[in-house]
Structure formats: C-alpha cells, structure tokens
Design a protein around this motif. Structure first.
Motif, PDB file in Angstrom:
ATOM      1  N   GLU A   1      17.834  31.917 -19.023  1.00  0.00           N
ATOM      2  CA  GLU A   1      18.470  31.726 -20.341  1.00  0.00           C
ATOM      3  C   GLU A   1      19.767  31.057 -20.402  1.00  0.00           C
ATOM      4  O   GLU A   1      20.248  29.882 -20.717  1.00  0.00           O
ATOM      5  CB  GLU A   1      18.498  32.579 -21.174  1.00  0.00           C
ATOM      6  N   SER A   2      20.841  32.045 -19.541  1.00  0.00           N
ATOM      7  CA  SER A   2      22.255  31.423 -19.599  1.00  0.00           C
ATOM      8  C   SER A   2      22.575  30.504 -18.442  1.00  0.00           C
ATOM      9  O   SER A   2      23.618  29.922 -18.435  1.00  0.00           O
ATOM     10  CB  SER A   2      22.991  32.727 -19.234  1.00  0.00           C
ATOM     11  N   LYS A   3      21.487  30.156 -17.553  1.00  0.00           N
ATOM     12  CA  LYS A   3      21.848  29.522 -16.315  1.00  0.00           C
ATOM     13  C   LYS A   3      23.166  30.241 -15.388  1.00  0.00           C
ATOM     14  O   LYS A   3      23.418  29.520 -14.487  1.00  0.00           O
ATOM     15  CB  LYS A   3      22.114  28.291 -16.723  1.00  0.00           C
ATOM     16  N   LYS A   4      23.482  31.289 -15.533  1.00  0.00           N
ATOM     17  CA  LYS A   4      24.387  31.781 -14.810  1.00  0.00           C
ATOM     18  C   LYS A   4      23.679  32.130 -13.371  1.00  0.00           C
ATOM     19  O   LYS A   4      22.338  32.931 -13.533  1.00  0.00           O
ATOM     20  CB  LYS A   4      25.052  32.954 -15.262  1.00  0.00           C
ATOM     21  N   VAL A   5      24.426  32.017 -12.465  1.00  0.00           N
ATOM     22  CA  VAL A   5      23.985  32.358 -10.953  1.00  0.00           C
ATOM     23  C   VAL A   5      24.832  33.412 -10.498  1.00  0.00           C
ATOM     24  O   VAL A   5      26.062  33.516 -10.582  1.00  0.00           O
ATOM     25  CB  VAL A   5      23.988  31.155 -10.086  1.00  0.00           C
ATOM     26  N   TYR A   6      24.014  34.561  -9.937  1.00  0.00           N
ATOM     27  CA  TYR A   6      24.816  35.643  -9.279  1.00  0.00           C
ATOM     28  C   TYR A   6      24.283  35.821  -8.013  1.00  0.00           C
ATOM     29  O   TYR A   6      22.956  35.387  -7.528  1.00  0.00           O
ATOM     30  CB  TYR A   6      24.370  36.805 -10.038  1.00  0.00           C
ATOM     31  N   LEU A   7      25.118  36.304  -7.138  1.00  0.00           N
ATOM     32  CA  LEU A   7      24.949  36.543  -5.656  1.00  0.00           C
ATOM     33  C   LEU A   7      24.580  37.972  -5.526  1.00  0.00           C
ATOM     34  O   LEU A   7      25.333  39.043  -5.675  1.00  0.00           O
ATOM     35  CB  LEU A   7      25.870  36.063  -4.677  1.00  0.00           C
TER      36      LEU A   7
ATOM     37  N   GLY B   1      15.284  43.368 -18.799  1.00  0.00           N
ATOM     38  CA  GLY B   1      14.449  42.442 -19.271  1.00  0.00           C
ATOM     39  C   GLY B   1      14.760  40.913 -19.297  1.00  0.00           C
ATOM     40  O   GLY B   1      13.808  40.067 -19.562  1.00  0.00           O
ATOM     41  N   THR B   2      16.097  40.647 -18.823  1.00  0.00           N
ATOM     42  CA  THR B   2      16.484  39.417 -18.493  1.00  0.00           C
ATOM     43  C   THR B   2      15.671  38.797 -17.421  1.00  0.00           C
ATOM     44  O   THR B   2      15.175  39.308 -16.267  1.00  0.00           O
ATOM     45  CB  THR B   2      17.961  39.307 -17.801  1.00  0.00           C
ATOM     46  N   GLN B   3      15.223  37.498 -17.836  1.00  0.00           N
ATOM     47  CA  GLN B   3      14.503  36.840 -16.852  1.00  0.00           C
ATOM     48  C   GLN B   3      15.293  35.920 -15.811  1.00  0.00           C
ATOM     49  O   GLN B   3      16.279  35.490 -16.147  1.00  0.00           O
ATOM     50  CB  GLN B   3      13.579  35.622 -17.676  1.00  0.00           C
ATOM     51  N   VAL B   4      14.999  36.309 -14.643  1.00  0.00           N
ATOM     52  CA  VAL B   4      15.735  35.776 -13.730  1.00  0.00           C
ATOM     53  C   VAL B   4      14.997  34.875 -12.666  1.00  0.00           C
ATOM     54  O   VAL B   4      13.563  35.346 -12.366  1.00  0.00           O
ATOM     55  CB  VAL B   4      16.474  36.674 -12.749  1.00  0.00           C
TER      56      VAL B   4
END
Length: 200
Positions: free
Chosen positions: A88-94, A69-72
């Motif tokens: 929401e958190s502004k974390k970036v994942y590869l 459910g996390t919006q990405v």
C-alpha cells in the motif's frame, strides 16, 4: 532482579553486537521461490525509521511500526538480506538476516513465522483475544497481563538463538537495538508478569 535475568541483560550487547552475516548462497537459493510473491505480516515490526531496515533479531526500535496484516511483496533476496515492499505505501525495507538466525533455524522456517499467505485466520484470532491483548497489539507494545499469543503479535517473536522455545519458555529475551536488551517474563498461566529493562 533474578541472577539469570541480570546476566542476560548484562551480556546482551555481546550477542547483539555480532555483525550481520552475509546471507549464504544456499539460503538465497532456498528463498528464491518467494521473490515476486505477496504475503501478510503475522506480527508487528519495528523498523529503523531512518534506514528502512529490519532485522531477523526483531529489534524493537521506537518511532515506527509496520502493523501485522500489512501486505508485503518480496522484491528480491541477496547477500544483504530480503527486500520487502509494503504494497500500500510502496515503502521498501531491507530485512537483514543476522548470522545467528540461520544457524539456529532455517531461514525459510524463520520467515514462515513472519510471512503468511492467508490473513483471515489471524484476523479472527486477534478479534477473539482479550481486550488488553488487542490494545497491546494496536500499540505494538507488551503490557503486564497480556497472553503469550498477544505478545507475539504485538512485538513479534524473540530471536531464536536467545529463546528457542517460546511456547514452553516463560522467559523471553528481546533486543531493543544492537546494544540493549529486555526480558518478558510469563507466569504459569502464560500471562506477562514482569518486564525487565523494557524501554517503553
């Protein structure tokens, strides 16, 4: 332990240790329309908390979880993989594409299982699942007695090259990390009856 399961556990590191392949140029083009779009995660993800990486093998690393459910937002796609920003958190994942993923299933089809545009239907589905499933989903863990659907949302899909048809297969093969595997066994009613090598 059944012989087939022992073989899978014993040889899992061979498959898992295959190096990540660079995303083919054609696949990058096919995913180009996703860049700049926002989606919702259809199941929990367990990223590498130090490197902020994810894998199409769906490693079940302990210590961090991105809830379903996390919006990405898709920031870009290149030969290393797809960059996803948790809105929401502004974390970036590869999100790294393992070389086996693209060979077994088109990357666009693989991502369609992970990223959905509308989360409302999934919310209703989760709320209607048994209490045991809901606890497993909240914790990002698989538990004895959970349904297949609850397991999929709690820990995600097993990699396609190891479990091509999870709907019909009662043995699902997962990787905890690049070198360690575990197996989820379901009974004929589609409920978890055994966990082999499960680390949690």
């Amino acid at each position: 332990m059944r012989l087939a399961n022992w073989i899978l556990v014993a040889t899992g590191a061979i498959f898992a240790s295959l190096s990540l392949g660079a995303t083919p140029a054609l696949a990058i083009q096919s995913l180009g329309g996703m860049v700049g779009q926002t989606y919702y995660l259809a199941y929990n993800l367990h990223p590498d908390p130090e490197r902020n990486t994810l894998s199409s093998v769906n490693y079940q690393l302990d210590g961090a979880m991105i809830p379903w459910g996390t919006q990405v937002k898709v920031l870009g796609v290149d030969r290393r993989g797809m960059r996803l920003e948790a809105v929401e958190s502004k974390k970036v994942y590869l999100y790294q594409f393992h070389r086996e993923t693209g060979q077994t299933l088109a990357l666009s089809d693989h991502l369609a299982k992970l990223l959905v545009k509308d989360i409302s239907g999934l919310k209703k589905e989760v709320s209607a699942l048994p209490a045991l499933d809901q606890r497993g989903i909240k914790e990002g863990r698989v538990k004895l007695g959970m349904t297949k659907r609850g397991t999929l949302i709690a820990i995600g899909h097993p990699p396609e090259f190891a479990t091509p048809n999870p709907e019909s297969d009662n043995t699902w093969n997962y990787w905890y990390n690049r070198f360690r595997t575990f197996i989820v066994n379901f009974d004929d009613k589609g409920k978890v009856e055994g966990l082999t090598g499960y680390p949690f």
